[in-house]
Write an enzyme that holds these catalytic residues in place. Sequence first.
Site, short mmCIF file in Angstrom:
data_model
loop_
_atom_site.label_atom_id
_atom_site.label_comp_id
_atom_site.label_asym_id
_atom_site.label_seq_id
_atom_site.Cartn_x
_atom_site.Cartn_y
_atom_site.Cartn_z
N CYS A 79 0.82 -1.21 0.00
CA CYS A 79 0.00 0.00 0.00
C CYS A 79 0.86 1.26 0.00
O CYS A 79 1.52 1.55 -0.98
CB CYS A 79 -0.98 -0.03 1.17
SG CYS A 79 -2.27 1.22 1.06
N HIS A 191 -3.81 -4.65 -0.70
CA HIS A 191 -3.39 -5.35 0.52
C HIS A 191 -3.51 -6.86 0.33
O HIS A 191 -4.61 -7.40 0.48
CB HIS A 191 -4.29 -4.93 1.69
CG HIS A 191 -4.06 -3.53 2.16
ND1 HIS A 191 -3.17 -3.21 3.15
CD2 HIS A 191 -4.58 -2.35 1.74
CE1 HIS A 191 -3.15 -1.91 3.34
NE2 HIS A 191 -4.00 -1.36 2.49
N GLU A 193 -2.65 -9.06 2.36
CA GLU A 193 -3.04 -9.66 3.65
C GLU A 193 -4.52 -9.49 3.94
O GLU A 193 -5.02 -10.03 4.92
CB GLU A 193 -2.17 -9.07 4.77
CG GLU A 193 -2.56 -7.69 5.29
CD GLU A 193 -2.21 -6.53 4.37
OE1 GLU A 193 -1.78 -6.78 3.22
OE2 GLU A 193 -2.38 -5.37 4.79
#
Lengths: 215, 274
Positions: A79, A191, A193
């Site tokens: 990011c 992202h 994750e």
Amino acid sequence: MIAVVDYGMGNLRSVSKALEKVGQNAVVTSDPAVIDDAQGMVLPGVGAFPDCMRNLTERKLAHPVVDFINKGRPFFGICLVLQLLFTEGYELGRHDGLGIIPGKVVRFEGKAFVGEDKLKVPHMGWNQVDWNSRNCADTPFQSLSNGEYFYFVHSFYVEPDDDKYTIGTTEYGIKFVSAVRWKNVFATQFHPEKSQEKGLSILRAFGEYVNKWES
Amino acid sequence: MLAKRIIPCLDVKDGRVVKGVNFIDLVDAGDPVENATIYDSEGADELTFLDITASSDNRDIIIDVVKRTAEQIFMPLTVGGGIRSLDDIRRLLKAGADKVSINTAAVKDPNFVKDAAKRFGSQCIVVAVDAKRRKTEDWGVKIKESARRIPDKERKADLTWEVVTHGGREVTGIDAIEWVIKMEEMGAGEIMLTSMDFDGTKEGYDLALTRKVSDTVSIPIVASGGVGTLEHIYEGFTKAGASAALAASIFHFREYSIRETKEYLRDREVPVRL
């Protein structure tokens, strides 16, 4: 071991848990000695560009991070960190970035329209990435298909000076660069994750890339 | 293309999911993490926990719930309910929440939103706005028709909404449209908009309200309050310009699955992630 660098700005727990989920040994740290000892690094980032740069510098982590990159070890930026890799950013005035990739960071034009609706800024939610297969060769991104969705939250995007760094692009009012590569440095605007199984698959591939680099 | 988001909301009380209509006759519906896992596997785009724990002694339980969720679920998580201080936000984000939604604390002190956005970034600050129509004489019992009507330009001036708190029990006198402009200026990254006229009615979103708010601010709008059918969600996206649809009961009570919802939308050419 993969160092998840803590400089007071990121969603570290999500990132370290995601790396553990894909079988990696992730250590959250702000210790330059631990960083130097790591085989791979993940640097997550949220917030504003100048705050992020200031935190890295004030905590004396900018140098260890750049040293790590210059030693050619595998690095993954998430990011805001994708943006920090560039020469300069224009969030809250002009600010220097880490200067690893030539280019700048600019804002989405909030006055644009998509059909009848305003182009909403931040660009928030799940969007598709198209991969540049040539630039993705031999990277953790090589086995991804075009059109898969990943989770984004950002108001600024990067404009590299040269498209040789671009490995992924996304449409939002304009076509923007959503993933880059510079030598052993990888970074995504989205992202991984937070992108469920597809995102974890990228982190898994990055972990394998790190393990391969070790041997 | 950016997909429209479907966000199931779980009401959490003392660390357990509860189901009920308008917070009355609540029944225990299990562990939040287990519920979240189901929505995750069905393809929800985000999750929201609304903490309705009444006792301040039990307020820390939500932190543990968030921690356990973040260990197993790799998708965006928003937590709302009872957030009053920067420290509340810091602890939730540290536990693994991606966003927090602020409601009453913003009304009490708008600068709280500014401080929170400055400290943690706009991307994690959602302002929850509960709005109620000021004029009711033109709809009365015809609530359904009224919700579906997007007022034309001439009529727009007729309809105004007021910000309310505490489930609509307290009126603030603040104009909802002026309020969302202010919240955007203060640094909110998103608005979660709930119509207190339609919440719990299953009559659909207040489309006129959602359209007006969406046209007014540049930040994304999460439409909430009133969903009873999949058509209501479709209208929220196509007629009212919402970026995301939040719903609780239709998903809780298994009236529709997330997947079914997304297939319905896809078949009607709404971009969704399937």
